[in-house]
Design a protein around this motif. Structure first.
Motif, PDB file in Angstrom:
ATOM      1  N   THR A 157       0.877  -1.243  -0.026  1.00 28.27           N
ATOM      2  CA  THR A 157      -0.059   0.094   0.081  1.00 28.27           C
ATOM      3  C   THR A 157       1.054   1.244   0.180  1.00 28.27           C
ATOM      4  N   ARG A 158       0.103   2.233  -0.209  1.00 30.74           N
ATOM      5  CA  ARG A 158       1.007   3.784  -0.246  1.00 30.74           C
ATOM      6  C   ARG A 158       1.382   4.005   1.126  1.00 30.74           C
ATOM      7  N   HIS A 163       8.091   2.985   4.075  1.00 26.95           N
ATOM      8  CA  HIS A 163       8.915   2.283   4.826  1.00 26.95           C
ATOM      9  C   HIS A 163       9.925   1.497   4.005  1.00 26.95           C
ATOM     10  N   MET A 164       9.627   1.210   2.710  1.00 28.04           N
ATOM     11  CA  MET A 164      10.638   0.935   1.606  1.00 28.04           C
ATOM     12  C   MET A 164      11.670   1.496   1.098  1.00 28.04           C
ATOM     13  N   SER A 165      12.494   0.804   0.798  1.00 23.91           N
ATOM     14  CA  SER A 165      13.727   1.704  -0.122  1.00 23.91           C
ATOM     15  C   SER A 165      13.801   1.611  -1.686  1.00 23.91           C
ATOM     16  N   GLU A 172       5.677   7.674  -5.620  1.00 24.78           N
ATOM     17  CA  GLU A 172       6.498   7.794  -4.344  1.00 24.78           C
ATOM     18  C   GLU A 172       7.846   7.873  -4.774  1.00 24.78           C
ATOM     19  N   ARG A 173       8.400   7.488  -5.615  1.00 24.90           N
ATOM     20  CA  ARG A 173       9.716   7.967  -6.072  1.00 24.90           C
ATOM     21  C   ARG A 173       9.927   9.379  -6.298  1.00 24.90           C
ATOM     22  N   LEU A 174       8.845   9.949  -7.362  1.00 18.85           N
ATOM     23  CA  LEU A 174       8.856  11.515  -7.552  1.00 18.85           C
ATOM     24  C   LEU A 174       8.741  12.219  -6.229  1.00 18.85           C
ATOM     25  N   LEU A 175       8.126  11.744  -5.171  1.00 19.01           N
ATOM     26  CA  LEU A 175       7.512  12.618  -4.194  1.00 19.01           C
ATOM     27  C   LEU A 175       8.875  12.589  -3.275  1.00 19.01           C
ATOM     28  N   ARG A 176       9.492  11.622  -3.161  1.00 16.35           N
ATOM     29  CA  ARG A 176      11.004  11.582  -2.463  1.00 16.35           C
ATOM     30  C   ARG A 176      11.900  12.442  -2.960  1.00 16.35           C
ATOM     31  N   LYS A 177      11.943  12.552  -4.438  1.00 21.71           N
ATOM     32  CA  LYS A 177      12.948  13.450  -5.183  1.00 21.71           C
ATOM     33  C   LYS A 177      12.562  14.974  -4.907  1.00 21.71           C
ATOM     34  N   ARG A 178      11.206  15.081  -4.818  1.00 23.30           N
ATOM     35  CA  ARG A 178      10.779  16.459  -4.606  1.00 23.30           C
ATOM     36  C   ARG A 178      11.366  17.160  -3.178  1.00 23.30           C
ATOM     37  N   THR A 179      11.012  16.093  -2.135  1.00 24.94           N
ATOM     38  CA  THR A 179      11.157  16.226  -1.074  1.00 24.94           C
ATOM     39  C   THR A 179      12.671  16.576  -0.780  1.00 24.94           C
ATOM     40  N   LYS A 180      13.541  15.614  -1.221  1.00 29.14           N
ATOM     41  CA  LYS A 180      15.068  15.730  -1.191  1.00 29.14           C
ATOM     42  C   LYS A 180      15.555  16.846  -1.825  1.00 29.14           C
TER      43      LYS A 180
END
Length: 231
Positions: A157-158, A163-165, A172-180
């Motif tokens: 699930t979202r 908790h996944m790497s 989710e990958r785009l969200l992490r890139k934006r956050t970083k």
């Protein structure tokens, strides 16, 4: 004694703190066991490659089991968890060690009765195919499944993706890139050490100083001469 906050606020903080500790414990256990099983491998240039990705995938599947069940995976889903983990282990393990490595990986997240009675029988086809591909020196051994397929099979699930790497989808990958990118920008953005707005305006606001009056010319003439370089 009067508390600075309401009792309910303290209670919420305590619950949130306990949840953070539990999350850290779960992730630590999954990472430690996976690191013991499969050490990091680096290429000639020092970069981690396919083996590192498979290792992270093993860590994610184990983390998923801990998160979802807070204990052994229920019997109806042991097959899919072990099969997906076996596929990743086949890419980085000698086929002779694959059964024992899978057994070590399953310890703590898969029911002990399933491991001893059913797991190896259910994985025989995977073991055989991994051995054949290893002998043929193929790059991918056993079966290969993409990230999207693993996510669908395990029903990640979202909320669990947080908790996944590596077992994450495109969003989710785009969200992490934006956050970083946002966090790095806040850290790396230099702080201004120049003039304040008031000081700059005091020196550069011609509407206040009106230098054309001192020259006894009109404002338009002043700007025209300044543009031509006469002034």
């Amino acid at each position: 004694m009067v508390l600075p906050k309401k009792y309910e606020d303290y209670k919420k903080q305590k619950i949130a703190r306990q949840e953070r500790r539990e999350k850290a414990r779960i992730e630590y256990l999954a990472r430690r066991k996976t690191n013991e099983l499969v050490p990091d491998e680096r290429g000639a240039q020092g970069f981690k490659g396919w083996a590192s990705w498979a290792k992270k995938g093993l860590y994610d599947i184990k983390t998923l089991g801990f998160l979802r069940y807070r204990g052994p995976v229920r019997k109806g889903e042991c097959d899919i968890f072990c099969h997906e983990a076996g596929i990743l282990l086949a890419q980085i393990s000698n086929p002779d060690n694959l059964p024992s490595n899978l057994e070590q990986w399953a310890e703590g997240v898969i029911d002990g009765g399933y491991i001893t009675k059913h797991m190896h029988n259910a994985m025989q086809t995977l073991y055989k195919k991994a051995g054949q591909d290893y002998s043929a020196k193929k790059r991918h051994k056993g079966y290969t499944t993409g990230t999207k397929t693993i996510i669908q099979k395990l029903g990640i699930t979202r909320e669990e993706m947080k908790h996944m790497s590596v077992l994450i989808d495109h969003e989710e990958r785009l969200l992490r890139k934006r956050t970083k990118r946002h966090e790095q920008g806040n850290v790396e953005r230099p702080h201004s050490t120049g003039q304040t707005r008031e000081a700059w305006l005091a020196e550069n606001n011609l509407s206040v100083s009106k230098p054309w009056e001192a020259l006894n010319i009109s404002r338009a003439t002043y700007y025209r001469m300044k543009k031509s370089g006469t002034l």
